[in-house]
Scaffold this active site. Sequence first.
Site, PDB file in Angstrom:
ATOM      1  N   ASP A 145     -40.340  -2.677 -55.091  1.00  0.00           N
ATOM      2  CA  ASP A 145     -39.533  -1.615 -54.490  1.00  0.00           C
ATOM      3  C   ASP A 145     -40.252  -0.277 -54.459  1.00  0.00           C
ATOM      4  OD1 ASP A 145     -36.332  -2.816 -55.825  1.00  0.00           O
ATOM      5  OD2 ASP A 145     -37.644  -3.561 -54.248  1.00  0.00           O
ATOM      6  N   ARG A 149     -35.260 -14.757 -48.632  1.00  0.00           N
ATOM      7  CA  ARG A 149     -34.398 -14.457 -49.795  1.00  0.00           C
ATOM      8  C   ARG A 149     -33.289 -15.486 -49.995  1.00  0.00           C
ATOM      9  NH1 ARG A 149     -33.241  -8.071 -50.023  1.00  0.00           N
ATOM     10  NH2 ARG A 149     -32.940  -8.530 -52.229  1.00  0.00           N
TER      11      ARG A 149
END
Length: 417
Positions: free
Chosen positions: A304, A121
């Site tokens: 998600d 990330r």
Amino acid sequence: MNKIVIHGGNPLNGTVQVSGAKNSALPLLCATLLTGGDHHLSNIPQLRDIRTVFELLKTLGAEVDCSGDSAVINADRVESIEAPYDLVKTMRASVLVLGPLLARYGHARVSLPGGCAIGARPIDLHLKGLAAMGAEISLDHGYVEARVERLKGATIYFDMPTVGGTENLMMAATLAEGTTVLENAACEPEIIDLATALNGMGAQISGAGTDTITIEGVDALRPMNHRVMADRIEAGTFMVAAAMTRGNVLVKDADPVCLEAVISKLREAGAQVDLCEDGIRVKGAEEILPIQIKTSPHPGFPTDMQAQFMAMLTLANGTSVIAENVFENRFMHVCELQRLGSNIRIDGKQALVEGVDMLLGAPVMATDLRASASLVLAGLAADNTTEVSRIYHLDRGYERLEEKLLALGADIQRVAI
Ligand code: EPZ
């Protein structure tokens, strides 16, 4: 420290209210740094990550007055432009103060977030965009140091759609000189919610929700007055819980426009999904059908929701294939689901989920936010008792999950370890 103990097997029935969206409230709260005055925000979820961003705003010098799900933020006297490592390391979304601080003060010092359980990330695309707007960016002892006289409008092409990058640059561009165009921008609903709030503050943003966003810079903004959108991932989690427990649940305030991919995959797996006036009703079918899922940026299937669907598909009548294309390390829940008797094989970016008749309750450990939700869902459907530990991950993104599930008929409780 707490854990969650579940005695599985109860179908979920009733109505559940969705809270405000974590992934919208976080950038909205950072956007209050763009100008002084009293910013009013409502429908804020009561979560650990929200408390962290309140802490961060106070550290920068803002006043935070919250009661229930509302807050008044006053950023008249921001005394510091530094987001410290101690806070950023606990919540990487803290980097979303970079754009607002740089746009308003011409200077920001933000700790690099470092690695995360689900992937590297990096924030290189955030920094590349700010540099294109004229900022001088340097790294100093783990901190990003950014300086500029005044940001200048620019055309920025993202190598890949990034939610945080789009949000950071969109906020920064509101006070830049001239026009900024963000190309290959992320289209997530949370970006539309942020753009709506910023336009309410006097910004001039068009195209949010599409892959090309145009921002005409303005000289000044006024305080925000905004209600946070409903949490589509929390809503999706309850929809999957209803389907995999063969229940019947109305998820209040769930917005079908934000959940198209989730709805279509639930229907493909055999669940009945009805769009109602005040939400979405899900009725689980006797049989869960195997399906294929490929995660991708919105409007594709949300990463998600990948772990929650995997938990459901462990009980499907056949083999499902799940490809995780957004994060490089988002299968940490697989080992724990295997502890519950599921049959999953990882092959690179893909997981092959061979359905079993029954999951077997056992102690399991949460590794990240959505992984913890998938373990709770699996525990709801498993025989006997499942104990989920390290639930501080869960509290980052779900408001009173066990209480809401209890009200739907689950046999679940939080106990101190
Ligand atoms: C947001 O994270 C969400 N977090 C994540 O939700 C969500 O999984 C993600 O978007 C994707 O939908 C919040 O909104 C607070 P990205 P973000 O930038 O902004 C790469 C949850 O469970 N990338 O869209 O960090 C990156 O590594 C959380 O609630 C770069 O390479 O995600 C990833 O592979 C987890 N360079 C991909 O892009 C960059 O500069 C998408 O990341 C930025 C991103």
